[in-house]
Each structure stands twice: as structure tokens, then as C-alpha cells.
Design a protein around this motif. Structure first.
Motif, PDB file in Angstrom:
ATOM      1  N   THR A 115       0.839  -1.189   0.000  1.00  0.00           N
ATOM      2  CA  THR A 115       0.000   0.000   0.000  1.00  0.00           C
ATOM      3  C   THR A 115       0.882   1.250   0.000  1.00  0.00           C
ATOM      4  N   VAL A 116       0.438   2.266  -0.715  1.00  0.00           N
ATOM      5  CA  VAL A 116       1.156   3.538  -0.783  1.00  0.00           C
ATOM      6  C   VAL A 116       0.215   4.653  -0.338  1.00  0.00           C
ATOM      7  N   VAL A 117       0.735   5.559   0.470  1.00  0.00           N
ATOM      8  CA  VAL A 117       0.009   6.786   0.806  1.00  0.00           C
ATOM      9  C   VAL A 117       0.672   7.934   0.059  1.00  0.00           C
ATOM     10  N   TYR A 118      -0.123   8.636  -0.720  1.00  0.00           N
ATOM     11  CA  TYR A 118       0.363   9.784  -1.475  1.00  0.00           C
ATOM     12  C   TYR A 118      -0.079  11.042  -0.745  1.00  0.00           C
ATOM     13  N   TYR A 147      -2.080   6.889   8.615  1.00  0.00           N
ATOM     14  CA  TYR A 147      -2.993   7.555   7.695  1.00  0.00           C
ATOM     15  C   TYR A 147      -4.329   6.826   7.597  1.00  0.00           C
ATOM     16  N   ARG A 148      -4.309   5.506   7.691  1.00  0.00           N
ATOM     17  CA  ARG A 148      -5.583   4.772   7.716  1.00  0.00           C
ATOM     18  C   ARG A 148      -6.411   5.184   8.937  1.00  0.00           C
ATOM     19  N   GLN A 149      -5.745   5.289  10.086  1.00  0.00           N
ATOM     20  CA  GLN A 149      -6.444   5.691  11.299  1.00  0.00           C
ATOM     21  C   GLN A 149      -7.006   7.106  11.151  1.00  0.00           C
ATOM     22  N   ALA A 150      -6.207   7.996  10.566  1.00  0.00           N
ATOM     23  CA  ALA A 150      -6.665   9.361  10.347  1.00  0.00           C
ATOM     24  C   ALA A 150      -7.876   9.381   9.424  1.00  0.00           C
ATOM     25  N   TYR A 151      -7.799   8.581   8.350  1.00  0.00           N
ATOM     26  CA  TYR A 151      -8.921   8.538   7.400  1.00  0.00           C
ATOM     27  C   TYR A 151     -10.182   8.035   8.088  1.00  0.00           C
TER      28      TYR A 151
END
Length: 294
Positions: free
Chosen positions: A240-243, A262-266
Motif C-alpha cells: 500500500t502507498v500513501v500519497y 494515515y488509515r487511522q486518520a482517514y
């Protein structure tokens, strides 16, 4: 993937573009490998992003074989250089030509997108005129034909979520400000908001209302989480990549702890949004307000 492992993103993308260039030239692995004095398996590893080091000279040679233009050749050589750097994030702008969009290559291979955008409609959801207005402001010195190509690129990107066969699953969280910032005038905004309200079933658009405040305690910038599906053996096809997009340069994050953050933030932001039907109703209501202003 451990936290201190070197990133595989540059070489995965390099391999993808080299494979696409070979296929566009109607050449097989068996035809190209001897021309490089390589084994077929070595060329295959390069195309899969599994070769730990690919020399710039080799990339240049492959590009000559495939008759790749100078701009893309320069960009791919930049990727080859970046692939040797051990770091957990990359701002590619200093090594890769500005007209080479690494993110578009990633997006086109994603099976699922989760995007947060607090200000403008993301490119993959933009109508042509909305896109043209933004580009005219952001690239004031570009000729009209170049701006038109940029708008057309956005339209091509939308095939990912609109194609009839296995379209990507996508969820977009937009702040209510996105609906209120006027781009191009009331008519452009009305068409754009109706477009957002009429997305296919594989695409969820959620609006974060002003009343949600700041569920993370800060105002995060735009980001996208890109997942690439599962292979035939039940493993991740690619990490998985976070841009993370910024005005100064873009970052591509792969470390599990960064992806997890970032998943938690989303997920936290998602809890503050309107559900999809209510979001569609709001989009249509604001669109009608713009229509009444014309």
C-alpha cells in the motif's frame, strides 16, 4: 515490510513503465533480453520491480529499443537513480521531469482508493471545465494546447472508476468547503456538483460538514491511500502507498506504521462525515443554489 527496509516504489514504477513501453513496441521478453545481453528472467525481474539495482545506462538502452521519447527516457532514468536511495519517503520533483506524473501511474494500477481532500474536487472527479479553470490559474504561462492536454489527462484517469470491467473501488471525503469555493462561476460549479452526486455504485462521495470541526485536532492536508489488491496466492500485489500532496513537493509513504497512521486518520475523518445518501442530497441542493445564481 520492516520499517527500515528501502522503498520498492521507484523500481516498481520503473518496471511498470518499461513493461508498458515494451508492450507498446509489440516486443516480447524473449526478443528484448538478448538485445540487452540479459537472460529473460533478468528482464522479467526488472519489469516486476524485483531487481535491486537497474543502471541508468540500461534504462537508456531499453528506451532506445522501445523508441521511447526523450522526456519519458529522462523520467525513467530519474526513477532508476531514485531506486538506489534507501529512504522511507520520496519527493521526486528534483530527479524526475515535471511533466512525468508518477502518481498517475500508481493510481492507474490501484484496486482501491481512499482519498481525503479539504479544498478542491480531486482531479479524478473533475469535470473538464472545472479542470480547465484550475489549470489556467495554476499554469498561467502554458499555451492553451498544453492546458487542454492536462484536462484530457484527467478525463482518461476517470476510466479507472467508470470502466465496465472491474472498476476500482473508491471513497472520497470532501470537506464542505469544496462545495463553496467557487471555481469558474456558478454554472461550472453546478455541473461539477451534479457530477459528484451521480457517481456509480463503486464510488462513494462523502461530505465532511463544517459542523464536524477538526476531528484530528489539526487540519490535515490532502492525501490518498492506494491499495493494489491481492495476487493469485492471496498476498498483496504490491505494498500500500500513501500519497501526500503539497505545494512544495509530493511524498509517497510505504512504511507500515505510516500507512497505518494515515488509515487511522482517514477512519477518524470518515466518522465525522455525512453518509453517502445525505452527501448526495447536499451536493444536489448546493448545485441548485448555483443554478439559481446564474
Amino acid at each position: 515490510m520492516s520499517d527500515d527496509i528501502e522503498t520498492t516504489l521507484p523500481r516498481r514504477q520503473l518496471g511498470q513503465y518499461l513493461r508498458e513501453a515494451r508492450q507498446a513496441a509489440n516486443m516480447t521478453l524473449e526478443q528484448v533480453a538478448p538485445m540487452m545481453q540479459w537472460s529473460t528472467s533478468k528482464l522479467q525481474r526488472v519489469e516486476k520491480g524485483q531487481s535491486p539495482k537497474v543502471r541508468e545506462l540500461d534504462v537508456e538502452a531499453l528506451c532506445r529499443i522501445y523508441d521511447v521519447d526523450d522526456d519519458l527516457t529522462s523520467a525513467l532514468k530519474g526513477l532508476a537513480q531514485q531506486a538506489t536511495v534507501k529512504s522511507w519517503w520520496h519527493a521526486f520533483d528534483d530527479l524526475i521531469e515535471g511533466n512525468f506524473n508518477l502518481y498517475v501511474g500508481l493510481e492507474s494500477n490501484a484496486h482501491r482508493l481512499a482519498l481525503y481532500r479539504p479544498d478542491v474536487v480531486p482531479g479524478i472527479l473533475q469535470t473538464p471545465e472545472y479542470a480547465r479553470v484550475l489549470d489556467r490559474a495554476y499554469f498561467p504561462d502554458e499555451p492553451t494546447e498544453d492546458l487542454e492536454r492536462r484536462a484530457q489527462l484527467r478525463l482518461k484517469r476517470q476510466a479507472l472508476i467508470h470502466r465496465k470491467t472491474q472498476p476500482a473501488s473508491a471513497e472520497f471525503i470532501l470537506n464542505e468547503a469544496t462545495l463553496r469555493y467557487v471555481v469558474g462561476g456558478p454554472e461550472v460549479m453546478a455541473v461539477q456538483l451534479h457530477h459528484l452526486a451521480n457517481m456509480p455504485q463503486n464510488v462513494a462521495v462523502r461530505i465532511q460538514p463544517f459542523s464536524a470541526g477538526f476531528p484530528l485536532g489539526i487540519a490535515p492536508g490532502p492525501f490518498v491511500i492506494l491499495d493494489f489488491g491481492i495476487d493469485a496466492k492471496g498476498r498483496e500485489a504490491a505494498p500500500t502507498v500513501v500519497y501526500v500532496e503539497s505545494y512544495a513537493g509530493d511524498m509517497y509513504l510505504e512504511r507500515p506504521k505510516d500507512v497505518g497512521r494515515y488509515r487511522q486518520a482517514y477512519n477518524t475523518i470518515q466518522q465525522s462525515t455525512l453518509d453517502v445518501p445525505t452527501s448526495k442530497s447536499l451536493l444536489r441542493r448546493v448545485a441548485r443554489e448555483y443554478e439559481s445564481d446564474r
